[in-house]
Design a protein around this motif. Sequence first.
Motif, PDB file in Angstrom:
ATOM      1  N   ALA A 280      43.685  34.437  25.812  1.00  5.98           N
ATOM      2  CA  ALA A 280      44.736  35.310  25.282  1.00  5.98           C
ATOM      3  C   ALA A 280      44.529  36.750  25.747  1.00  5.98           C
ATOM      4  O   ALA A 280      45.483  37.441  26.134  1.00  5.98           O
ATOM      5  CB  ALA A 280      44.745  35.252  23.755  1.00  5.98           C
ATOM      6  N   GLY A 281      43.277  37.192  25.734  1.00  3.90           N
ATOM      7  CA  GLY A 281      42.987  38.550  26.164  1.00  3.90           C
ATOM      8  C   GLY A 281      43.303  38.782  27.631  1.00  3.90           C
ATOM      9  O   GLY A 281      43.678  39.889  28.026  1.00  3.90           O
ATOM     10  N   SER A 282      43.171  37.743  28.453  1.00  3.63           N
ATOM     11  CA  SER A 282      43.474  37.886  29.875  1.00  3.63           C
ATOM     12  C   SER A 282      44.948  38.199  30.084  1.00  3.63           C
ATOM     13  O   SER A 282      45.308  39.097  30.856  1.00  3.63           O
ATOM     14  CB  SER A 282      43.079  36.609  30.627  1.00  3.63           C
ATOM     15  OG  SER A 282      41.677  36.424  30.597  1.00  3.63           O
ATOM     16  N   LEU A 385      40.702  40.966  19.361  1.00  2.58           N
ATOM     17  CA  LEU A 385      40.236  40.157  20.488  1.00  2.58           C
ATOM     18  C   LEU A 385      38.752  40.368  20.760  1.00  2.58           C
ATOM     19  O   LEU A 385      37.992  39.408  20.965  1.00  2.58           O
ATOM     20  CB  LEU A 385      41.035  40.512  21.744  1.00  2.58           C
ATOM     21  CG  LEU A 385      42.479  40.024  21.818  1.00  2.58           C
ATOM     22  CD1 LEU A 385      43.218  40.724  22.957  1.00  2.58           C
ATOM     23  CD2 LEU A 385      42.538  38.503  22.020  1.00  2.58           C
ATOM     24  N   ASN A 386      38.316  41.624  20.753  1.00  3.06           N
ATOM     25  CA  ASN A 386      36.932  41.940  21.092  1.00  3.06           C
ATOM     26  C   ASN A 386      35.947  41.524  20.006  1.00  3.06           C
ATOM     27  O   ASN A 386      34.749  41.399  20.280  1.00  3.06           O
ATOM     28  CB  ASN A 386      36.781  43.442  21.358  1.00  3.06           C
ATOM     29  CG  ASN A 386      37.497  43.877  22.620  1.00  3.06           C
ATOM     30  OD1 ASN A 386      37.762  43.071  23.501  1.00  3.06           O
ATOM     31  ND2 ASN A 386      37.833  45.155  22.693  1.00  3.06           N
ATOM     32  N   THR A 387      36.438  41.309  18.787  1.00  8.54           N
ATOM     33  CA  THR A 387      35.559  40.865  17.703  1.00  8.54           C
ATOM     34  C   THR A 387      35.516  39.347  17.604  1.00  8.54           C
ATOM     35  O   THR A 387      34.438  38.754  17.515  1.00  8.54           O
ATOM     36  CB  THR A 387      36.019  41.463  16.368  1.00  8.54           C
ATOM     37  OG1 THR A 387      36.113  42.887  16.478  1.00  8.54           O
ATOM     38  CG2 THR A 387      35.031  41.122  15.261  1.00  8.54           C
ATOM     39  N   ILE A 388      36.669  38.692  17.624  1.00  9.58           N
ATOM     40  CA  ILE A 388      36.696  37.237  17.481  1.00  9.58           C
ATOM     41  C   ILE A 388      35.978  36.551  18.635  1.00  9.58           C
ATOM     42  O   ILE A 388      35.448  35.447  18.499  1.00  9.58           O
ATOM     43  CB  ILE A 388      38.157  36.721  17.380  1.00  9.58           C
ATOM     44  CG1 ILE A 388      38.206  35.265  16.920  1.00  9.58           C
ATOM     45  CG2 ILE A 388      38.888  36.862  18.714  1.00  9.58           C
ATOM     46  CD1 ILE A 388      37.778  35.038  15.513  1.00  9.58           C
ATOM     47  N   ALA A 389      35.918  37.219  19.795  1.00 10.46           N
ATOM     48  CA  ALA A 389      35.250  36.624  20.957  1.00 10.46           C
ATOM     49  C   ALA A 389      33.806  36.275  20.649  1.00 10.46           C
ATOM     50  O   ALA A 389      33.279  35.252  21.129  1.00 10.46           O
ATOM     51  CB  ALA A 389      35.318  37.578  22.149  1.00 10.46           C
ATOM     52  N   GLN A 409      37.535  40.679  31.370  1.00  8.28           N
ATOM     53  CA  GLN A 409      38.253  41.893  30.994  1.00  8.28           C
ATOM     54  C   GLN A 409      38.632  42.707  32.227  1.00  8.28           C
ATOM     55  O   GLN A 409      39.784  43.134  32.384  1.00  8.28           O
ATOM     56  CB  GLN A 409      37.375  42.759  30.080  1.00  8.28           C
ATOM     57  CG  GLN A 409      37.328  42.320  28.631  1.00  8.28           C
ATOM     58  CD  GLN A 409      36.471  43.266  27.819  1.00  8.28           C
ATOM     59  OE1 GLN A 409      35.397  43.674  28.244  1.00  8.28           O
ATOM     60  NE2 GLN A 409      36.924  43.626  26.637  1.00  8.28           N
ATOM     61  N   GLN A 410      37.663  42.924  33.096  1.00 10.07           N
ATOM     62  CA  GLN A 410      37.917  43.767  34.251  1.00 10.07           C
ATOM     63  C   GLN A 410      38.816  43.089  35.274  1.00 10.07           C
ATOM     64  O   GLN A 410      39.646  43.744  35.911  1.00 10.07           O
ATOM     65  CB  GLN A 410      36.586  44.179  34.901  1.00 10.07           C
ATOM     66  CG  GLN A 410      35.706  45.024  34.006  1.00 10.07           C
ATOM     67  CD  GLN A 410      36.434  46.228  33.441  1.00 10.07           C
ATOM     68  OE1 GLN A 410      37.298  46.823  34.091  1.00 10.07           O
ATOM     69  NE2 GLN A 410      36.100  46.605  32.215  1.00 10.07           N
ATOM     70  N   ILE A 411      38.659  41.772  35.447  1.00 13.97           N
ATOM     71  CA  ILE A 411      39.524  41.066  36.387  1.00 13.97           C
ATOM     72  C   ILE A 411      40.987  41.219  35.976  1.00 13.97           C
ATOM     73  O   ILE A 411      41.855  41.526  36.797  1.00 13.97           O
ATOM     74  CB  ILE A 411      39.164  39.567  36.446  1.00 13.97           C
ATOM     75  CG1 ILE A 411      37.817  39.377  37.159  1.00 13.97           C
ATOM     76  CG2 ILE A 411      40.241  38.771  37.178  1.00 13.97           C
ATOM     77  CD1 ILE A 411      37.323  37.952  37.105  1.00 13.97           C
ATOM     78  N   THR A 412      41.262  41.035  34.692  1.00  8.79           N
ATOM     79  CA  THR A 412      42.653  41.047  34.258  1.00  8.79           C
ATOM     80  C   THR A 412      43.216  42.464  34.162  1.00  8.79           C
ATOM     81  O   THR A 412      44.414  42.670  34.371  1.00  8.79           O
ATOM     82  CB  THR A 412      42.802  40.314  32.908  1.00  8.79           C
ATOM     83  OG1 THR A 412      41.789  40.778  31.991  1.00  8.79           O
ATOM     84  CG2 THR A 412      42.635  38.821  33.091  1.00  8.79           C
ATOM     85  N   LEU A 413      42.366  43.458  33.852  1.00  8.90           N
ATOM     86  CA  LEU A 413      42.838  44.836  33.910  1.00  8.90           C
ATOM     87  C   LEU A 413      43.180  45.219  35.350  1.00  8.90           C
ATOM     88  O   LEU A 413      44.178  45.885  35.616  1.00  8.90           O
ATOM     89  CB  LEU A 413      41.769  45.788  33.363  1.00  8.90           C
ATOM     90  CG  LEU A 413      41.587  45.796  31.840  1.00  8.90           C
ATOM     91  CD1 LEU A 413      40.366  46.616  31.458  1.00  8.90           C
ATOM     92  CD2 LEU A 413      42.825  46.324  31.134  1.00  8.90           C
ATOM     93  N   THR A 414      42.339  44.776  36.286  1.00  5.11           N
ATOM     94  CA  THR A 414      42.625  45.002  37.704  1.00  5.11           C
ATOM     95  C   THR A 414      43.904  44.292  38.108  1.00  5.11           C
ATOM     96  O   THR A 414      44.744  44.848  38.823  1.00  5.11           O
ATOM     97  CB  THR A 414      41.457  44.486  38.578  1.00  5.11           C
ATOM     98  OG1 THR A 414      40.238  45.052  38.107  1.00  5.11           O
ATOM     99  CG2 THR A 414      41.653  44.864  40.034  1.00  5.11           C
ATOM    100  N   LEU A 415      44.046  43.061  37.640  1.00  6.10           N
ATOM    101  CA  LEU A 415      45.240  42.291  37.946  1.00  6.10           C
ATOM    102  C   LEU A 415      46.483  42.972  37.392  1.00  6.10           C
ATOM    103  O   LEU A 415      47.559  42.929  38.010  1.00  6.10           O
ATOM    104  CB  LEU A 415      45.102  40.876  37.368  1.00  6.10           C
ATOM    105  CG  LEU A 415      46.193  39.874  37.729  1.00  6.10           C
ATOM    106  CD1 LEU A 415      46.275  39.695  39.241  1.00  6.10           C
ATOM    107  CD2 LEU A 415      45.910  38.523  37.054  1.00  6.10           C
ATOM    108  N   GLY A 452      52.211  39.635  29.332  1.00  2.00           N
ATOM    109  CA  GLY A 452      51.465  39.904  28.109  1.00  2.00           C
ATOM    110  C   GLY A 452      51.929  39.044  26.950  1.00  2.00           C
ATOM    111  O   GLY A 452      51.131  38.670  26.080  1.00  2.00           O
ATOM    112  N   GLY A 453      53.212  38.700  26.924  1.00  2.00           N
ATOM    113  CA  GLY A 453      53.744  37.869  25.845  1.00  2.00           C
ATOM    114  C   GLY A 453      53.168  36.469  25.814  1.00  2.00           C
ATOM    115  O   GLY A 453      53.200  35.799  24.774  1.00  2.00           O
ATOM    116  N   LEU A 454      52.614  36.005  26.929  1.00  2.00           N
ATOM    117  CA  LEU A 454      51.997  34.670  26.963  1.00  2.00           C
ATOM    118  C   LEU A 454      50.766  34.593  26.071  1.00  2.00           C
ATOM    119  O   LEU A 454      50.299  33.503  25.743  1.00  2.00           O
ATOM    120  CB  LEU A 454      51.626  34.302  28.402  1.00  2.00           C
ATOM    121  CG  LEU A 454      52.792  34.166  29.391  1.00  2.00           C
ATOM    122  CD1 LEU A 454      52.271  33.920  30.797  1.00  2.00           C
ATOM    123  CD2 LEU A 454      53.726  33.037  28.965  1.00  2.00           C
ATOM    124  N   SER A 455      50.225  35.761  25.680  1.00  2.00           N
ATOM    125  CA  SER A 455      49.034  35.743  24.821  1.00  2.00           C
ATOM    126  C   SER A 455      49.352  35.262  23.407  1.00  2.00           C
ATOM    127  O   SER A 455      48.476  34.713  22.728  1.00  2.00           O
ATOM    128  CB  SER A 455      48.423  37.148  24.744  1.00  2.00           C
ATOM    129  OG  SER A 455      49.303  38.054  24.093  1.00  2.00           O
TER     130      SER A 455
END
Length: 491
Positions: A280-282, A385-389, A409-415, A452-455
């Motif tokens: 979901a975070g991706s 997201l960062n807590t439930i992980a 996190q970084q891959i998807t922010l870059t994406l 983003g809505g896919l999350s």
Amino acid sequence: MDTEPEDEAATLSPSQMRLTALIVATALFMQNLDGTIVATALPAMAKSFHADPLHMSLALTSYLLSLAIFIPASGWFADRFGSRTVFRAAILVFTIGSILCGLSQSLGQLIAARIFQGLGGAMMVPVGRLLLLKSVRRRDMIAATSWLTMPALLGPIIGPPLGGFIVTYLSWRWTFDINVPIGLIGIVAVTLHVREVKDAEHAGRLDIAGLVWSGLAMALLMSGFETIGRGLIPLGWSLGCFAAGAVASLAYWRHARRHPHPILDLTLMRIDTFANSTIAGSFFRVLAGAMPFLLPLMLQLGFGDSAAKSGTITFAAAVGALAMKPLAEPILRRLGFRVAMMLFGGLAVVFTAACAAFRPGWPELALDAVLLVGGVFRSLQFTALNTIAYADVPRSRMSAATSFYATFQQITLTLGISVAAGALEFTTIFAGHAEPSIADYGWAFLIVSAIGGLSVPVCARLSPAAGDDVSGHHAPPPAGPAIDANPAARQ
């Protein structure tokens, strides 16, 4: 699930936890400040280097790509050499990288300096977070995450107006030089107040082959996303990057199945809460990664605003993020992670999509209101997201989980930046415009919002009781005698 012996390892008192979180937040503050200032300064950099403003996204993605390549090794280095030692060294490398960025004379030099800077960032942020997560009890994780991220959110608040001021009245080179005093303060604070956390017995040997395969896979795939259809390199080369990246990904997957301590532990995805937050975070971070790239470009190039005015508008989102952060814990306790993540994610998508309607004639107050409310819900979603992980990750696997999660996190922010730049260029070409129009920016916002809505449906798959031992929320008992009579139905 958590066990009492694991919590006994968390020896920080509440005051020590807050101090450690604030010091670690120095690194997050510096990275967030750097990212938002650089985004605001991109048009000025393009003019200085005589480069296409759309191609300046490489200044952002080269840094984020460097993070994605080197982050997988951060957990191993922290366990082997000590979290404090690695964290302090990472701040130093990031600071030196910032100096080199400020000295760059061309886009190529800037990209090389950003890659070096990313090496420091790759160790700095995940190792800093690991320092905190390994030192607090599970029921204190939401509070620790809030203390960690609240000061860090000052970066996006200060960054846009400060970057706009620097670019308008000074030189864009100062956007990097400002990291130097912050980095030096961080190094001193870590030396004086942060204890060493080392776990050499669980470190094993560094998975060099896995690091090579995972690095190749991410570099090739992200290069394909960054260049596809944008005229930076021939189309065949972009498709070749995708193909080679897929082969490298398969090679890593085969390697990880056989290695006792793979650099990216894929078995972590068997933990439901960790897997849900990662997936979901991706999707959600594609949206979040696109915002700091699209918004300054639209305001400066589409609306014709100065960098200073653009900065005063874009920082409204960060103000909303900071204002609502203290409410994350009581809201999650009241709603539980599943309902809260569906609500926060859905509303964040709606307010991001609303940016597609922005026009030069809008009152600045209206723009600020949309960005502020959107920032509120993005912030709350990231806290969840960062807590439930890490809610169900055993403490012995926390280093591996931190490295794995930070990599995605970084891959998807870059994406997010690549998707935003590609969507903007595609809509511009499709509409037959020589330069992006305001409508083209609007379509780009709608595309990243849809991703983003896919999350939201992914979050809906969480168990209603997921993370209750962390949030303090307790789902009502299931109704109906048939379920009560069959405990297996509750599994």
